[in-house]
Design a protein around this motif. Structure first.
Motif, short mmCIF file in Angstrom:
data_model
loop_
_atom_site.label_atom_id
_atom_site.label_comp_id
_atom_site.label_asym_id
_atom_site.label_seq_id
_atom_site.Cartn_x
_atom_site.Cartn_y
_atom_site.Cartn_z
N LEU A 1 0.80 -1.22 0.00
CA LEU A 1 0.00 0.00 0.00
C LEU A 1 0.83 1.27 0.00
O LEU A 1 0.41 2.30 -0.53
CB LEU A 1 -0.92 0.01 1.23
CG LEU A 1 -1.96 -1.12 1.30
CD1 LEU A 1 -2.76 -0.99 2.59
CD2 LEU A 1 -2.87 -1.08 0.08
N GLY A 2 2.02 1.21 0.61
CA GLY A 2 2.83 2.42 0.71
C GLY A 2 2.31 3.36 1.78
O GLY A 2 1.24 3.15 2.36
N MET A 3 3.07 4.43 2.02
CA MET A 3 2.70 5.39 3.07
C MET A 3 3.00 6.81 2.63
O MET A 3 3.86 7.04 1.79
CB MET A 3 3.50 5.10 4.35
CG MET A 3 3.24 3.75 5.00
SD MET A 3 4.21 3.53 6.51
CE MET A 3 5.83 3.22 5.80
N THR A 4 2.29 7.74 3.25
CA THR A 4 2.59 9.15 3.04
C THR A 4 3.82 9.53 3.85
O THR A 4 4.22 8.80 4.77
CB THR A 4 1.42 10.03 3.49
OG1 THR A 4 1.22 9.85 4.90
CG2 THR A 4 0.13 9.65 2.75
N SER A 5 4.41 10.68 3.54
CA SER A 5 5.58 11.14 4.30
C SER A 5 5.21 11.40 5.76
O SER A 5 6.02 11.19 6.66
CB SER A 5 6.15 12.41 3.66
OG SER A 5 5.17 13.43 3.62
N GLU A 6 3.96 11.82 6.00
CA GLU A 6 3.52 12.06 7.37
C GLU A 6 3.48 10.75 8.16
O GLU A 6 3.87 10.71 9.33
CB GLU A 6 2.14 12.72 7.38
CG GLU A 6 2.11 14.15 6.87
CD GLU A 6 2.16 14.23 5.35
OE1 GLU A 6 2.40 15.33 4.83
OE2 GLU A 6 1.96 13.18 4.69
N LYS A 7 3.00 9.69 7.51
CA LYS A 7 2.94 8.39 8.16
C LYS A 7 4.35 7.88 8.47
O LYS A 7 4.61 7.33 9.55
CB LYS A 7 2.20 7.39 7.26
CG LYS A 7 2.14 5.97 7.81
CD LYS A 7 1.26 5.86 9.03
CE LYS A 7 1.07 4.40 9.44
NZ LYS A 7 0.26 4.26 10.65
N VAL A 8 5.26 8.06 7.53
CA VAL A 8 6.65 7.63 7.74
C VAL A 8 7.25 8.35 8.94
O VAL A 8 7.87 7.74 9.82
CB VAL A 8 7.50 7.90 6.48
CG1 VAL A 8 8.97 7.67 6.78
CG2 VAL A 8 7.05 7.01 5.33
N MET A 9 7.06 9.67 8.99
CA MET A 9 7.61 10.44 10.09
C MET A 9 6.99 10.04 11.42
O MET A 9 7.68 9.98 12.45
CB MET A 9 7.40 11.94 9.86
CG MET A 9 8.04 12.81 10.94
SD MET A 9 9.82 12.53 11.13
CE MET A 9 10.43 13.30 9.63
N SER A 10 5.70 9.71 11.44
CA SER A 10 5.06 9.30 12.68
C SER A 10 5.65 8.00 13.20
O SER A 10 5.78 7.79 14.40
CB SER A 10 3.55 9.15 12.48
OG SER A 10 3.24 8.03 11.66
N ILE A 11 6.04 7.10 12.27
CA ILE A 11 6.67 5.84 12.68
C ILE A 11 8.05 6.11 13.27
O ILE A 11 8.42 5.60 14.32
CB ILE A 11 6.78 4.87 11.49
CG1 ILE A 11 5.38 4.40 11.07
CG2 ILE A 11 7.65 3.67 11.84
CD1 ILE A 11 5.37 3.58 9.80
N LEU A 12 8.82 6.94 12.58
CA LEU A 12 10.19 7.21 13.02
C LEU A 12 10.24 7.98 14.33
O LEU A 12 11.23 7.93 15.04
CB LEU A 12 10.94 7.99 11.93
CG LEU A 12 11.23 7.20 10.64
CD1 LEU A 12 11.86 8.10 9.61
CD2 LEU A 12 12.13 6.00 10.93
N THR A 13 9.17 8.69 14.65
CA THR A 13 9.12 9.44 15.91
C THR A 13 8.34 8.70 16.98
O THR A 13 8.07 9.23 18.05
CB THR A 13 8.50 10.83 15.69
OG1 THR A 13 7.20 10.68 15.10
CG2 THR A 13 9.38 11.68 14.80
N GLY A 14 7.97 7.44 16.69
CA GLY A 14 7.28 6.62 17.68
C GLY A 14 5.84 7.00 17.91
O GLY A 14 5.26 6.65 18.94
#
Length: 441
Positions: free
Chosen positions: A374-387
């Motif tokens: 499905l892939g992710m938006t940049s916002e979703k990626v950042m939310s993962i990296l910031t926990g």
């Protein structure tokens, strides 16, 4: 290689197109699971997962170490089936079995996910009459199980790693004596898990001692040789040195001796620091890319096939036999693979690439997990990296527990590694982990 702050993590859009995926792996869909949207989660779930990860287990290599215990559990209870199950973020792993050839299943399809919620035990008199399990494959299909009784496997921290369970095709009643015997067997399971971890730690200690001896021999030989050379000049009758020259050589010997002592202290301090930082964690035997590939194939190919997904693991032929520590590697890449399978549609692909980059004083282990999902938006990626990421359901309705990727970030941070994510909505995601590795002979 130090872990950068979260704001320094990089994420970019992937240029890969879905059509870039190809493989010659035959696709054989074996078991289709009935996936549910409701599931229990212990309040201490993250610490439970960290406890399990600390054992650093290869779930595919434990059958012989616990087979006698599942046999014993089935015999003392008079049941047809007995399993020892460990439950991670996504999967229930049957590390050994009696009467039922089962190695893994999605966590949300298991009965033991309810056992780890209970303080002492969990019993289902008739699985066919319980709406939580009535539609599961092991109830509706062969062997048509009816009865279940499970005992949590409790770590020394009080967290439930999984369960020892017995099952039968007929309804049963276990008396207090049999239940107590199951508790004793469950305690022995946990005891053996700790013994395995200690053995792995001792193996690593032996390797580290050998490496330290080689390092000390190399680092001290040069300065010591210089001291001996100057001492020979001072004591040689043929040197005809003047007093001021002798004093100068003595001063140089003193300086070199002091430097040598400082070097020895530095080596000892670094060794003590390493032991302090790693002494309480699970350390396994050294292995290489080929062993890692074999482990991942055994563990995750069944999951991928059950969903109709191609699963490919590749290594770097030029370095695939160079050894490295397996410390937490299987846990890290395994969680990423399970996540990739979860968010990839039937007919898609999950591709794992393993490389070892040789550098001067150390190596870098690079682990890449790509999917066509499905892939992710940049916002979703950042939310993962910031926990701050929130779990969501997979492409086939798989339950989201919300702890897999935070656990990966935690383990990578613990090892002072780097995690980066690149993704484009609709075109898949690529997770890349870099772990610094000491050179191992």
């Amino acid at each position: 290689m130090d872990t950068p702050d979260h704001q320094d993590q990089q994420f970019v859009q992937s240029n890969r197109q879905p059509g870039d995926w190809s493989t010659t792996l035959p696709l054989e869909v074996e078991t289709k699971y009935v996936l549910k949207n409701s599931y229990p989660i212990p309040e201490n779930e993250f610490q439970r997962l960290v406890d399990l990860a600390d054992f650093d287990l290869d779930y595919s290599g434990l059958q012989d170490k616990f087979k006698d215990l599942t046999t014993l559990a089935a015999k003392v209870t008079g049941t047809e089936v007995s399993l020892i199950n460990l439950i991670d973020s996504y999967t229930q792993w049957s590390i050994t079995n009696y009467g039922l050839d089962l190695t893994s299943m999605p966590r949300e399809n298991s009965v033991c996910q309810y056992t780890i919620m209970e303080p002492d035990n969990f019993e289902v008199k008739d699985l066919q009459l319980d709406e939580r399990f009535a539609e599961e494959f092991y109830v509706t299909e062969d062997p048509h199980l009816r009865y279940y009784f499970g005992i949590p496997l409790k770590s020394s921290n009080g967290n439930h790693l999984g369960a020892l369970c017995v099952l039968d095709t007929k309804t049963k009643e276990l008396d207090a004596e049999k239940i107590e015997l199951l508790r004793i067997i469950a305690a022995e399971v946990v005891s053996r898990l700790y013994t395995i971890r200690e053995i792995q730690y001792l193996k690593r200690q032996v390797t580290e001692v050998n490496e330290s001896q080689r390092r000390v021999s190399h680092d001290i030989r040069g300065p010591l040789g210089g001291i001996l050379t100057m001492a020979q000049l001072v004591t040689s009758s043929e040197a005809n040195l003047k007093l001021n020259e002798i004093l100068e050589f003595i001063q140089l010997i003193q300086v070199c001796s002091k430097s040598l002592l400082e070097l020895a202290d530095e080596i000892l301090v670094n060794d003590d620091k390493w032991k302090l930082e790693n002494g309480n964690s699970s350390q396994s035997e050294v292995f290489h890319q080929v062993k890692l590939k074999d482990t991942l194939d055994k563990l995750y190919t069944p999951q991928a096939r059950a969903k109709g997904i191609r699963f490919i693991v590749s290594t770097d032929a030029s370095t695939e036999l160079i050894p490295f520590s397996r410390n937490k590697v299987v846990q890290i890449v395994g969680n990423l693979i399970s996540n990739a399978i979860k968010f990839t549609m039937e007919g898609g692909s999950v591709w794992v690439t393993i490389k070892l980059h040789i550098e001067g004083s150390h190596n870098i282990l690079s682990l890449t997990v790509q999917d066509s999902g499905l892939g992710m938006t940049s916002e979703k990626v950042m939310s993962i990296l910031t926990g701050q990421g929130r779990s969501s359901h997979g492409t086939a309705g798989e339950s989201g527990y919300g702890f897999g990727l935070p656990l990966v970030q935690h383990l990578v941070d613990t090892l002072k590694g780097q995690l980066s994510i690149t993704s484009t909505p609709g075109q898949g995601t690529c997770f890349k982990v870099n772990l610094r590795q000491q050179k191992v002979s």
